[in-house]
Design a protein around this motif. Structure first.
Motif, short mmCIF file in Angstrom:
data_model
loop_
_atom_site.label_atom_id
_atom_site.label_comp_id
_atom_site.label_asym_id
_atom_site.label_seq_id
_atom_site.Cartn_x
_atom_site.Cartn_y
_atom_site.Cartn_z
N THR A 103 0.83 -1.20 0.00
CA THR A 103 0.00 0.00 0.00
C THR A 103 0.87 1.25 0.00
O THR A 103 0.63 2.19 -0.76
CB THR A 103 -0.94 -0.01 1.23
N ILE A 104 1.89 1.27 0.85
CA ILE A 104 2.78 2.42 0.92
C ILE A 104 3.56 2.59 -0.39
O ILE A 104 3.70 3.70 -0.91
CB ILE A 104 3.76 2.28 2.11
N ALA A 105 4.06 1.48 -0.94
CA ALA A 105 4.86 1.54 -2.16
C ALA A 105 4.04 2.07 -3.33
O ALA A 105 4.49 2.96 -4.07
CB ALA A 105 5.43 0.16 -2.49
N LEU A 106 2.84 1.54 -3.52
CA LEU A 106 2.00 2.03 -4.62
C LEU A 106 1.51 3.45 -4.35
O LEU A 106 1.34 4.24 -5.29
CB LEU A 106 0.83 1.08 -4.85
N GLY A 107 1.30 3.78 -3.08
CA GLY A 107 0.93 5.16 -2.75
C GLY A 107 2.03 6.14 -3.12
O GLY A 107 1.76 7.22 -3.66
N SER A 132 11.99 15.50 -16.60
CA SER A 132 13.22 15.11 -17.29
C SER A 132 13.28 13.59 -17.38
O SER A 132 12.47 12.88 -16.77
CB SER A 132 14.44 15.64 -16.54
N ALA A 133 14.25 13.10 -18.09
CA ALA A 133 14.45 11.65 -18.19
C ALA A 133 14.72 11.07 -16.80
O ALA A 133 14.28 9.96 -16.49
CB ALA A 133 15.62 11.34 -19.13
N ARG A 134 15.38 11.83 -15.96
CA ARG A 134 15.65 11.40 -14.58
C ARG A 134 14.35 11.21 -13.79
O ARG A 134 14.22 10.28 -13.00
CB ARG A 134 16.52 12.43 -13.88
N ASP A 135 13.39 12.11 -14.01
CA ASP A 135 12.09 11.99 -13.34
C ASP A 135 11.39 10.70 -13.76
O ASP A 135 10.83 9.98 -12.92
CB ASP A 135 11.19 13.19 -13.66
N TYR A 136 11.39 10.44 -15.06
CA TYR A 136 10.75 9.22 -15.55
C TYR A 136 11.49 7.97 -15.07
O TYR A 136 10.87 6.94 -14.76
CB TYR A 136 10.66 9.22 -17.07
N ALA A 137 12.81 8.04 -15.00
CA ALA A 137 13.60 6.90 -14.50
C ALA A 137 13.26 6.64 -13.03
O ALA A 137 13.09 5.49 -12.61
CB ALA A 137 15.09 7.16 -14.67
N ALA A 138 13.13 7.71 -12.24
CA ALA A 138 12.79 7.56 -10.83
C ALA A 138 11.41 6.92 -10.67
O ALA A 138 11.23 6.00 -9.86
CB ALA A 138 12.83 8.91 -10.12
N LEU A 139 10.44 7.38 -11.47
CA LEU A 139 9.10 6.79 -11.42
C LEU A 139 9.14 5.32 -11.81
O LEU A 139 8.50 4.48 -11.17
CB LEU A 139 8.14 7.57 -12.32
N SER A 140 9.90 4.99 -12.84
CA SER A 140 10.03 3.59 -13.26
C SER A 140 10.64 2.72 -12.16
O SER A 140 10.18 1.60 -11.92
CB SER A 140 10.90 3.49 -14.51
N LEU A 141 11.66 3.23 -11.50
CA LEU A 141 12.29 2.48 -10.41
C LEU A 141 11.32 2.29 -9.24
O LEU A 141 11.27 1.21 -8.63
CB LEU A 141 13.56 3.18 -9.94
N ILE A 142 10.55 3.31 -8.91
CA ILE A 142 9.58 3.20 -7.83
C ILE A 142 8.51 2.16 -8.17
O ILE A 142 8.17 1.31 -7.35
CB ILE A 142 8.94 4.56 -7.50
N LEU A 147 6.31 -3.30 -7.50
CA LEU A 147 5.86 -4.60 -8.03
C LEU A 147 6.69 -5.75 -7.46
O LEU A 147 6.15 -6.81 -7.13
CB LEU A 147 5.89 -4.59 -9.55
N ILE A 148 7.99 -5.55 -7.33
CA ILE A 148 8.84 -6.59 -6.73
C ILE A 148 8.42 -6.82 -5.28
O ILE A 148 8.28 -7.97 -4.84
CB ILE A 148 10.33 -6.18 -6.81
N LEU A 149 8.20 -5.75 -4.54
CA LEU A 149 7.79 -5.85 -3.15
C LEU A 149 6.46 -6.59 -3.02
O LEU A 149 6.30 -7.48 -2.16
CB LEU A 149 7.68 -4.45 -2.55
#
Length: 156
Positions: A103-107, A132-142, A147-149
């Protein structure tokens, strides 16, 4: 506000944000526990009612002066509505297979996604800023970490 006039973050800013995240996690845990013993409506009203009493008590004790003579825009008062809905949704989801960590991770992912959208559109008086590309990379990592969690974490 231009970025040149924004002060650089200090260590206590990071500590305060980290502490707020910890308190948010505790709040979701407590509200989810209330939802199990009552309802989503009950889990939303109890913390908001106690928070209102605490805020009123602090206002009476501290008697803070108004920072600005101008009134905030009407949409600024909707924070309570979004807070109530947030409490109900997180109270409902933490008692499912998502559990507290999912819940916290998806939030967090939802917060970052909406923040980027609000920056892009200049919502609520924010200056427009293209991600920026960095913003999108951060969102992708989150999102990937979420999903892994959720799907591969701690299945006991």
């Amino acid at each position: 506000m231009s970025t040149a006039s924004v002060p650089a973050p200090r260590l206590y800013h990071f500590a305060a944000a980290f502490g707020a995240g910890g308190l948010l996690t505790l709040m979701i845990l407590f509200n989810g526990t209330l939802a199990v013993h009552g309802s989503l409506f009950f889990a939303s009203w109890v913390p908001h009612l106690t928070g209102t009493f605490a805020a009123l008590l602090l206002l009476l004790i501290l008697r803070p002066k108004r920072v600005s003579a101008t009134r905030p825009p009407l949409w600024a008062y909707l924070g309570g509505v979004s807070g109530g809905v947030t409490v109900m949704l997180t109270s409902a989801t933490m008692n499912t297979a998502l559990a507290l960590s999912g819940t916290i991770a998806l939030g967090l992912a939802g917060q970052v996604f909406f923040s980027l959208f609000a920056d892009m559109r200049g919502l609520f008086g924010l200056p427009k800023r293209l991600p920026s590309a960095r913003d999108y990379a951060a969102l992708s990592l989150i999102l990937t970490g979420s999903l892994i969690l959720i799907f591969f974490g701690g299945s006991a």
